[in-house]
Design an enzyme around this catalytic site. Structure first.
Site, PDB file in Angstrom:
ATOM      1  N   CYS A 473       0.843  -1.190   0.000  1.00 30.04           N
ATOM      2  CA  CYS A 473       0.000   0.000   0.000  1.00 30.04           C
ATOM      3  C   CYS A 473       0.879   1.241   0.000  1.00 30.04           C
ATOM      4  O   CYS A 473       2.064   1.184   0.333  1.00 30.04           O
ATOM      5  CB  CYS A 473      -0.938   0.011   1.214  1.00 30.04           C
ATOM      6  SG  CYS A 473      -0.097   0.301   2.797  1.00 30.04           S
ATOM      7  N   CYS A 474       0.292   2.369  -0.405  1.00 28.98           N
ATOM      8  CA  CYS A 474       0.941   3.667  -0.226  1.00 28.98           C
ATOM      9  C   CYS A 474       0.098   4.436   0.788  1.00 28.98           C
ATOM     10  O   CYS A 474      -0.554   3.829   1.634  1.00 28.98           O
ATOM     11  CB  CYS A 474       1.074   4.408  -1.558  1.00 28.98           C
ATOM     12  SG  CYS A 474      -0.498   4.843  -2.318  1.00 28.98           S
ATOM     13  N   ALA A 475       0.071   5.746   0.726  1.00 27.02           N
ATOM     14  CA  ALA A 475      -0.633   6.521   1.746  1.00 27.02           C
ATOM     15  C   ALA A 475      -2.136   6.288   1.723  1.00 27.02           C
ATOM     16  O   ALA A 475      -2.800   6.351   2.762  1.00 27.02           O
ATOM     17  CB  ALA A 475      -0.339   8.011   1.566  1.00 27.02           C
ATOM     18  N   ARG A 477      -3.714   3.957  -1.015  1.00 28.43           N
ATOM     19  CA  ARG A 477      -4.116   2.916  -1.956  1.00 28.43           C
ATOM     20  C   ARG A 477      -3.653   1.529  -1.530  1.00 28.43           C
ATOM     21  O   ARG A 477      -2.505   1.352  -1.118  1.00 28.43           O
ATOM     22  CB  ARG A 477      -3.531   3.192  -3.351  1.00 28.43           C
ATOM     23  CG  ARG A 477      -3.857   4.546  -3.917  1.00 28.43           C
ATOM     24  CD  ARG A 477      -3.243   4.684  -5.291  1.00 28.43           C
ATOM     25  NE  ARG A 477      -3.410   6.036  -5.822  1.00 28.43           N
ATOM     26  CZ  ARG A 477      -3.273   6.344  -7.094  1.00 28.43           C
ATOM     27  NH1 ARG A 477      -2.947   5.423  -7.968  1.00 28.43           N
ATOM     28  NH2 ARG A 477      -3.438   7.580  -7.505  1.00 28.43           N
TER      29      ARG A 477
END
Length: 532
Positions: A473-475, A477
């Site tokens: 994941c990112c911030a 998504r």
């Protein structure tokens, strides 16, 4: 091209991992320096404690390349991530040391690259300054001053070597050196040609970066507008960090000497100003204060327009969706949830209206000399301890103006082109069970299977555990690599039944936008899948 885009998006997500350290830098330096510079007398116990906190912040900031090397190696590794992080550390140390060793064999050391020594050997003063700027001391090694780029290079190299050799098997007598240990051997060997290549290539890249710096500096407000517009225009592709990070944390964003220390990148410069007792304000051309306008006023104005344009009977439901999103946006600055609310139903509204308006916000913040540390309420807390460095009076009238502009622009576009923003259709946003979800996919029934968690239903919607290759994941998504994309649930189901803000498809993978809660969702999904 889709495969290349997928790799770029994955890389951009990996770049977000060390961001937590960058957040800590702002807090540690901003608050610690406020107490040591203005509140506590020197020599007291509290003074020493807050000095330690400040120095911790500078330690994080001074070794960004190391954190990027470890974080990118960890993020991009497909398995045995702990070993990948360890290998990233090893490769970075070998890489930095290797450049210094090769340079010394070519006659360049800390002594011979000093400005005085270069001038004595026939360099002009400007040429001596430019050549000297190429070098630095990183974690004890004399090497090129590559900033975060050295960490990025080492992280990518480590991930590539790790994924290629982590499953290597050796004959029984050498079995101890197989697998993850073989990766450690390989990254050490790879560092040799990588360091030699960097020694000859980096001066040309440094020249290009200096050219970009000159363009940004000389293009003035136009450059600011281009940056702000591109930062938002690239967001749906997941690569907007590639535009912002070099400006924020490398010499591309400019340099400034504060109290005898050279800082590179606008965020580092602001942190240096936060730590300086002699600084009278924060950097104005910082490519971040524009966010203050559209995050605290612009996007709330757009949300209010979507609320007003919804059917009256749906407005309470729309408010229940948008109010928490706007609150999260204002507090921590995560804008994707609300942006994706209108991106997927009205892409023209996003790229032709919203992105340019955001670019204009950056320009207005610069024109009216707004300088503040942080771009969301939570990250502005350090300003309370050093308010004399904040110059934001113009924001008192720019914020309501921005709210009005976004509100009327969005309201006009939604009504003029009948855009299907939330509440303008009769579809209901709610949760459902896995059984109910499966029956909808198959076109039957309304059964229930109470007690199943969101994460369990997400795994089912991804085609089941056997269809999932990797989860990160990112911030905001959830990023998932899949064996068979055809088993993925329809986008409408993700948004209506699985709490997603939107879905982005890339060859062999999918990105599901969940907002700030994505980290917890990712952890639980990986737990259910027994993933490292």
């Amino acid at each position: 091209m889709k495969n290349i885009q997928a790799k770029i998006q994955t890389f951009a997500g990996a770049m977000m991992v060390p961001v937590i350290l960058l957040v800590l830098v702002g807090f540690f330096v901003g608050i610690g320096s406020a107490f040591t510079n203005y509140i506590l007398p020197e020599g007291t116990l509290l003074y020493r404690l807050f000095s330690m906190i400040t120095n911790l912040g500078f330690m994080f900031m001074g070794n960004l390349q190391l954190w990027f090397a470890v974080a990118i190696a960890f993020s991009l590794a497909k398995k045995e991530k702990g070993w990948a992080a360890f290998s990233g550390l090893i490769l970075y140390c070998c890489f930095a040391s290797g450049i210094g060793n090769w340079a010394s064999m070519c006659g360049w050391t800390a002594e011979t690259t000093s400005v005085e020594a270069l001038i004595a050997n026939g360099y002009t003063e400007q040429a001596a300054l430019n050549f000297n700027a190429l070098w630095t001391s990183a974690i004890g090694f004399f090497t090129y001053d590559m900033g975060i780029f050295s960490g990025i290079i080492c992280g990518l190299l480590t991930a590539a070597v790790h994924n290629r050799f982590v499953d290597t098997q050796l004959p029984a007598m050498f079995a101890f050196f197989a697998g993850t240990k073989f990766v450690v051997i390989m990254v050490a060997l790879v560092s040799v040609p990588a360091a030699i290549a960097a020694y000859y290539i980096w001066p040309f890249i440094a020249g290009i970066l200096q050219g970009i710096t000159r363009f940004i500096g000389e293009s003035g407000l136009f450059g600011t507008f281009v940056f702000g517009t591109l930062d938002k225009a690239l967001l749906p592709f997941g690569i907007h960090h590639l535009i912002a990070f070099p400006i924020e944390y490398s010499s591309v964003g400019g340099t400034m000497t504060i109290d005898g220390v050279l800082y590179e990148g606008v965020r580092n410069i602001i942190n240096g100003q936060a730590a300086s007792a002699s600084a009278t304000g924060y950097l104005v051309r910082n490519f971040t204060t524009g966010r203050l306008l559209f995050q605290l006023a612009g996007l709330p104005g757009a949300a209010f327009a979507m609320y007003r344009c919804a059917k009256k009977e749906n407005r309470k439901k729309v408010a229940a969706l948008l109010v928490p999103t706007v609150f999260t946006l204002a507090m921590v600055g995560v804008s994707e949830p609300i942006e994706y609310t209108f991106l997927f139903v009205a892409p023209a509204l996003y790229w032709l209206v919203y992105a340019p308006l955001c670019g204009l916000c950056y320009v207005l913040a610069e024109i009216f000399q707004i300088s503040i540390n942080g771009h969301a309420l939570f990250f502005m807390i350090p300003n309370l301890f050093q308010p004399q460095k904040v110059h934001a009076m113009a924001a008192l009238w720019l914020l309501p103006l921005t709210f009005a502009v976004y509100y009327f622009a969005f309201k006009f576009m939604i009504e003029k082109f009948n855009l299907k923003t939330p509440g303008r259709e009769d579809s209901e946003i709610r949760l459902m069970s896995k059984k109910e979800y499966n029956e909808i996919r198959q076109g039957s029934g309304n059964g229930e299977a109470p007690g199943e968690s969101l994460e369990e239903r997400i795994i089912e919607a991804l085609g089941g555990a056997e269809n999932i290759l990797n989860v990160t994941c990112c911030a905001t998504r959830l990023r998932v690599s899949l064996k068979d994309e055809s088993l993925l649930a329809p986008d409408e189901d993700w948004k209506e039944y699985l709490e997603a803000r939107g879905v982005v498809h890339v060859k062999g993978s999918v990105q599901i936008i969940y907002g700030v809660q994505v980290q917890g969702i990712t952890t639980k999904v990986k737990d259910l899948l027994n993933m490292d």
